[in-house]
Design a protein around this motif. Structure first.
Motif, PDB file in Angstrom:
ATOM      1  N   LEU A  14      -7.108  41.058   6.578  1.00  0.00           N
ATOM      2  CA  LEU A  14      -6.981  39.637   6.928  1.00  0.00           C
ATOM      3  C   LEU A  14      -7.613  38.746   5.856  1.00  0.00           C
ATOM      4  N   VAL A  15      -8.737  39.156   5.304  1.00  0.00           N
ATOM      5  CA  VAL A  15      -9.367  38.392   4.219  1.00  0.00           C
ATOM      6  C   VAL A  15      -8.425  38.350   3.016  1.00  0.00           C
ATOM      7  N   ALA A  18      -5.660  35.922   3.842  1.00  0.00           N
ATOM      8  CA  ALA A  18      -6.177  34.553   3.846  1.00  0.00           C
ATOM      9  C   ALA A  18      -6.470  34.054   2.434  1.00  0.00           C
ATOM     10  N   PRO A  21      -2.715  32.579   0.702  1.00  0.00           N
ATOM     11  CA  PRO A  21      -1.943  31.911   1.745  1.00  0.00           C
ATOM     12  C   PRO A  21      -0.588  31.369   1.273  1.00  0.00           C
ATOM     13  N   LEU A  66      -0.504  35.711   7.277  1.00  0.00           N
ATOM     14  CA  LEU A  66      -1.262  35.522   8.510  1.00  0.00           C
ATOM     15  C   LEU A  66      -0.341  35.020   9.613  1.00  0.00           C
ATOM     16  N   ALA A  70      -5.899  30.570   9.156  1.00  0.00           N
ATOM     17  CA  ALA A  70      -7.173  31.284   8.996  1.00  0.00           C
ATOM     18  C   ALA A  70      -8.311  30.614   9.747  1.00  0.00           C
ATOM     19  N   ASP A  71      -8.260  29.297   9.883  1.00  0.00           N
ATOM     20  CA  ASP A  71      -9.365  28.604  10.563  1.00  0.00           C
ATOM     21  C   ASP A  71      -9.277  28.699  12.087  1.00  0.00           C
ATOM     22  N   THR A 130     -14.826  31.993  11.641  1.00  0.00           N
ATOM     23  CA  THR A 130     -13.378  32.192  11.546  1.00  0.00           C
ATOM     24  C   THR A 130     -13.064  32.938  10.259  1.00  0.00           C
ATOM     25  N   LEU A 131     -11.841  33.358  10.159  1.00  0.00           N
ATOM     26  CA  LEU A 131     -11.383  34.021   8.941  1.00  0.00           C
ATOM     27  C   LEU A 131     -11.541  33.095   7.738  1.00  0.00           C
ATOM     28  N   ALA A 132     -11.296  31.815   7.928  1.00  0.00           N
ATOM     29  CA  ALA A 132     -11.462  30.852   6.835  1.00  0.00           C
ATOM     30  C   ALA A 132     -12.897  30.833   6.321  1.00  0.00           C
TER      31      ALA A 132
END
Length: 151
Positions: A14-15, A18, A21, A66, A70-71, A130-132
Motif C-alpha cells: 500500500l505504501v 500510495a 498515485p 489504491l 491514501a488519506d 492513515t496511509l498518507a
C-alpha cells in the motif's frame, strides 16, 4: 505483539501504491521492490482487493492502484483486515477458538482486561494514522517510479 509477514507486506504494498498515485503499478514491480516472489505478492494484493484497499484494472493497459484515497485508509483497518487473529492470549479469542483448558480466572481476570486494554491502545495509535501519513520524502524518493503503463 508481532504482525504477520502478510500484514507487513500488505502495508508495504500500500505504501508503494500510495507513493505512485499518478500511475498504475504492477505486482511484479512491488514484488521486485521488496524482494518477494510474485506469487506471494499476488496473494497479498488479492486480499487487499477483497478489502477494497486496492483496485485492479484488467487488460492490456491494466495494473494496480489504491482502491481509496491514501488519506482515508487507516493503518488500523488494514491490520485488522489482514491479521487473522489479534488476540494477545488465547483467552481473548472467541470461545470456540480457544486452545487448551478454560482459564480458572474467567470472566473476571485482571490480566486479560489489562492485555485487552493494551491491544485497544495499540489499535488506537494505528487508527490515528492513515496511509498518507506513511509517505514521507524518503518513501517518495525510494519508491516513486517513472509514470508509465504497468505491464
Amino acid at each position: 505483539m508481532r504482525l504477520t509477514q502478510h500484514s507487513d507486506y500488505a502495508l508495504r504494498a500500500l505504501v508503494f501504491l500510495a507513493s505512485n498515485p499518478d500511475r498504475l503499478s504492477s505486482i511484479r514491480e512491488i514484488a521486485e521492490c521488496y524482494g518477494l516472489s510474485e506469487n506471494y505478492m499476488i496473494k497479498i494484493i488479492h486480499r487487499l482487493g477483497q478489502g477494497g484497499f486496492v483496485e485492479t484494472i484488467r487488460g492490456r493497459n491494466g495494473g494496480l492502484r489504491l482502491g481509496q484515497p491514501a488519506d482515508t485508509i487507516r493503518i488500523g483497518d488494514v491490520v485488522r483486515f489482514t491479521e487473522d487473529d489479534c488476540a494477545l492470549v488465547s483467552c481473548m479469542q472467541p470461545p470456540g477458538e480457544r486452545n487448551g483448558t478454560p482459564c480458572l480466572l474467567m470472566p473476571d481476570c485482571i490480566l486479560r482486561h489489562t492485555l485487552d486494554e493494551a491491544l485497544e491502545a495499540f489499535f488506537a495509535v494505528l487508527d490515528n494514522r492513515t496511509l498518507a501519513d506513511m509517505i514521507g520524502e524518503s518513501e517518495r524518493q525510494k519508491l516513486t517510479l517513472p509514470a508509465h503503463t504497468a505491464s
